[in-house]
Each structure stands twice: as C-alpha cells, then as structure tokens.
Design a protein around this motif. Structure first.
Motif, PDB file in Angstrom:
ATOM      1  N   LYS A   1      35.430  30.378  48.955  1.00  0.00           N
ATOM      2  CA  LYS A   1      34.767  30.213  47.670  1.00  0.00           C
ATOM      3  C   LYS A   1      33.979  31.475  47.311  1.00  0.00           C
ATOM      4  O   LYS A   1      33.979  31.911  46.175  1.00  0.00           O
ATOM      5  CB  LYS A   1      33.842  28.999  47.705  1.00  0.00           C
ATOM      6  CG  LYS A   1      33.184  28.718  46.389  1.00  0.00           C
ATOM      7  CD  LYS A   1      32.342  27.478  46.440  1.00  0.00           C
ATOM      8  CE  LYS A   1      31.704  27.232  45.097  1.00  0.00           C
ATOM      9  NZ  LYS A   1      30.874  26.065  45.085  1.00  0.00           N
ATOM     10  N   GLU A   2      33.333  32.076  48.288  1.00  0.00           N
ATOM     11  CA  GLU A   2      32.559  33.290  48.047  1.00  0.00           C
ATOM     12  C   GLU A   2      33.478  34.451  47.678  1.00  0.00           C
ATOM     13  O   GLU A   2      33.139  35.278  46.860  1.00  0.00           O
ATOM     14  CB  GLU A   2      31.735  33.628  49.292  1.00  0.00           C
ATOM     15  CG  GLU A   2      30.723  34.709  49.085  1.00  0.00           C
ATOM     16  CD  GLU A   2      29.639  34.336  48.104  1.00  0.00           C
ATOM     17  OE1 GLU A   2      29.156  35.232  47.393  1.00  0.00           O
ATOM     18  OE2 GLU A   2      29.259  33.164  48.047  1.00  0.00           O
ATOM     19  N   GLU A   3      34.677  34.520  48.289  1.00  0.00           N
ATOM     20  CA  GLU A   3      35.614  35.583  47.980  1.00  0.00           C
ATOM     21  C   GLU A   3      36.105  35.473  46.542  1.00  0.00           C
ATOM     22  O   GLU A   3      36.469  36.449  45.931  1.00  0.00           O
ATOM     23  CB  GLU A   3      36.795  35.547  48.948  1.00  0.00           C
ATOM     24  CG  GLU A   3      36.425  36.024  50.334  1.00  0.00           C
ATOM     25  CD  GLU A   3      37.564  35.899  51.313  1.00  0.00           C
ATOM     26  OE1 GLU A   3      38.688  35.581  50.901  1.00  0.00           O
ATOM     27  OE2 GLU A   3      37.322  36.123  52.502  1.00  0.00           O
ATOM     28  N   ASN A   4      36.139  34.258  46.017  1.00  0.00           N
ATOM     29  CA  ASN A   4      36.547  34.038  44.636  1.00  0.00           C
ATOM     30  C   ASN A   4      35.341  34.271  43.741  1.00  0.00           C
ATOM     31  O   ASN A   4      35.011  33.472  42.908  1.00  0.00           O
ATOM     32  CB  ASN A   4      37.089  32.610  44.495  1.00  0.00           C
ATOM     33  CG  ASN A   4      37.493  32.255  43.102  1.00  0.00           C
ATOM     34  OD1 ASN A   4      37.391  33.054  42.188  1.00  0.00           O
ATOM     35  ND2 ASN A   4      37.940  31.043  42.924  1.00  0.00           N
ATOM     36  N   GLY A   5      34.676  35.393  43.893  1.00  0.00           N
ATOM     37  CA  GLY A   5      33.441  35.689  43.198  1.00  0.00           C
ATOM     38  C   GLY A   5      33.610  36.031  41.734  1.00  0.00           C
ATOM     39  O   GLY A   5      32.645  36.364  41.081  1.00  0.00           O
ATOM     40  N   TYR A   6      34.820  35.968  41.220  1.00  0.00           N
ATOM     41  CA  TYR A   6      35.019  36.317  39.821  1.00  0.00           C
ATOM     42  C   TYR A   6      34.786  35.141  38.881  1.00  0.00           C
ATOM     43  O   TYR A   6      34.746  35.322  37.675  1.00  0.00           O
ATOM     44  CB  TYR A   6      36.422  36.904  39.599  1.00  0.00           C
ATOM     45  CG  TYR A   6      37.552  35.942  39.812  1.00  0.00           C
ATOM     46  CD1 TYR A   6      37.966  35.094  38.793  1.00  0.00           C
ATOM     47  CD2 TYR A   6      38.229  35.876  41.014  1.00  0.00           C
ATOM     48  CE1 TYR A   6      38.998  34.215  38.973  1.00  0.00           C
ATOM     49  CE2 TYR A   6      39.265  35.004  41.204  1.00  0.00           C
ATOM     50  CZ  TYR A   6      39.650  34.169  40.189  1.00  0.00           C
ATOM     51  OH  TYR A   6      40.680  33.293  40.375  1.00  0.00           O
ATOM     52  N   ALA A   7      34.602  33.943  39.395  1.00  0.00           N
ATOM     53  CA  ALA A   7      34.459  32.757  38.542  1.00  0.00           C
ATOM     54  C   ALA A   7      33.272  32.893  37.583  1.00  0.00           C
ATOM     55  O   ALA A   7      33.392  32.580  36.390  1.00  0.00           O
ATOM     56  CB  ALA A   7      34.324  31.505  39.392  1.00  0.00           C
ATOM     57  N   LYS A   8      32.143  33.364  38.079  1.00  0.00           N
ATOM     58  CA  LYS A   8      30.948  33.550  37.239  1.00  0.00           C
ATOM     59  C   LYS A   8      31.270  34.497  36.086  1.00  0.00           C
ATOM     60  O   LYS A   8      30.911  34.238  34.935  1.00  0.00           O
ATOM     61  CB  LYS A   8      29.816  34.124  38.092  1.00  0.00           C
ATOM     62  CG  LYS A   8      28.610  34.598  37.310  1.00  0.00           C
ATOM     63  CD  LYS A   8      27.591  35.234  38.243  1.00  0.00           C
ATOM     64  CE  LYS A   8      26.430  35.836  37.498  1.00  0.00           C
ATOM     65  NZ  LYS A   8      25.459  36.463  38.420  1.00  0.00           N
ATOM     66  N   TYR A   9      31.972  35.584  36.395  1.00  0.00           N
ATOM     67  CA  TYR A   9      32.270  36.585  35.378  1.00  0.00           C
ATOM     68  C   TYR A   9      33.386  36.131  34.453  1.00  0.00           C
ATOM     69  O   TYR A   9      33.443  36.549  33.297  1.00  0.00           O
ATOM     70  CB  TYR A   9      32.552  37.929  36.053  1.00  0.00           C
ATOM     71  CG  TYR A   9      31.352  38.321  36.884  1.00  0.00           C
ATOM     72  CD1 TYR A   9      30.193  38.781  36.274  1.00  0.00           C
ATOM     73  CD2 TYR A   9      31.343  38.133  38.258  1.00  0.00           C
ATOM     74  CE1 TYR A   9      29.064  39.082  37.013  1.00  0.00           C
ATOM     75  CE2 TYR A   9      30.216  38.429  39.009  1.00  0.00           C
ATOM     76  CZ  TYR A   9      29.077  38.902  38.387  1.00  0.00           C
ATOM     77  OH  TYR A   9      27.948  39.174  39.120  1.00  0.00           O
ATOM     78  N   GLY A  10      34.233  35.237  34.929  1.00  0.00           N
ATOM     79  CA  GLY A  10      35.238  34.617  34.065  1.00  0.00           C
ATOM     80  C   GLY A  10      34.578  33.747  33.002  1.00  0.00           C
ATOM     81  O   GLY A  10      34.993  33.730  31.845  1.00  0.00           O
ATOM     82  N   ARG A  11      33.530  33.031  33.401  1.00  0.00           N
ATOM     83  CA  ARG A  11      32.783  32.209  32.432  1.00  0.00           C
ATOM     84  C   ARG A  11      32.091  33.100  31.405  1.00  0.00           C
ATOM     85  O   ARG A  11      32.067  32.792  30.210  1.00  0.00           O
ATOM     86  CB  ARG A  11      31.772  31.320  33.154  1.00  0.00           C
ATOM     87  CG  ARG A  11      32.409  30.179  33.922  1.00  0.00           C
ATOM     88  CD  ARG A  11      31.375  29.179  34.421  1.00  0.00           C
ATOM     89  NE  ARG A  11      30.390  29.762  35.316  1.00  0.00           N
ATOM     90  CZ  ARG A  11      30.540  29.888  36.623  1.00  0.00           C
ATOM     91  NH1 ARG A  11      31.642  29.505  37.204  1.00  0.00           N
ATOM     92  NH2 ARG A  11      29.575  30.422  37.366  1.00  0.00           N
TER      93      ARG A  11
END
Length: 106
Positions: A23-33
């Motif tokens: 989940k931490e490696e998928n750190g782009y979720a915040k920036y996708g939002r």
C-alpha cells in the motif's frame, strides 16, 4: 484447532506487513486524487471519461514525478489532459503540478 490458530498468527505476521508495504509503494493514490480534482476544476461540468496512471519517474534526491492522463470531452471535442505531479517522498509534500492538454487523434 491449535494448528489453525498458529497458522492464522503466522500468516498475520507475514502477510499484514507486506500488505502495508504494498500500500505504501502505491504512493501515487494521494496525487491521483489531487490530479482528478484539478481536472474537474479546469473542466467544470465536462465528462471525464478515462483515467490512467502513466507511471513514476525518479528525479534527484527523494523527488519523483507521477503522471496521470485523463480523457475529457469539452464542447464535443475529446482531449487528453496530462497532469504531472512532482513531490518529495521523504516528507510527502507536493512540489509542483502542471497540466497540459493534447487533442485526441481518432
């Protein structure tokens, strides 16, 4: 029953940390939002029909660049909107955001 409990505890100790790491490696979720919010603000009332994460590029130090592509239809014309987000991995702060627009071919 005791074997089941031992297996459950073992799997919990092994799988949960690795799931948290993924989940931490998928750190782009915040920036996708953030990118989605920017596109919705720039094209109010226009349908956003596609969303794609284009990937991450490592810059200098802890800085990385994530790119997102949105397909929007503005006044009947389909366009690709590319949002580029530069951020710092160490402090999780946004450093730079840019939006570019491309006409869709075909």
């Amino acid at each position: 029953m005791k074997k089941f409990i031992q297996l459950f505890i073992f799997l919990s100790l092994v799988l949960l940390p690795s799931m948290a790491l993924a989940k931490e490696e998928n750190g782009y979720a915040k920036y996708g939002r953030i990118a989605t919010a920017v596109v919705r603000e720039d094209y109010p009332g226009q349908p956003v029909t596609e969303y794609a994460y284009l990937g991450r590029e490592e810059l200098s130090g802890n800085r990385v660049q994530d790119r997102f592509r949105f397909e929007v239809k503005e006044n009947g014309v389909e366009k690709f909107v590319i949002v580029t987000v530069v951020h710092d991995l160490s402090n999780k702060k946004l450093l730079h955001l840019s939006v570019t627009e491309e006409m869709r071919n075909g």
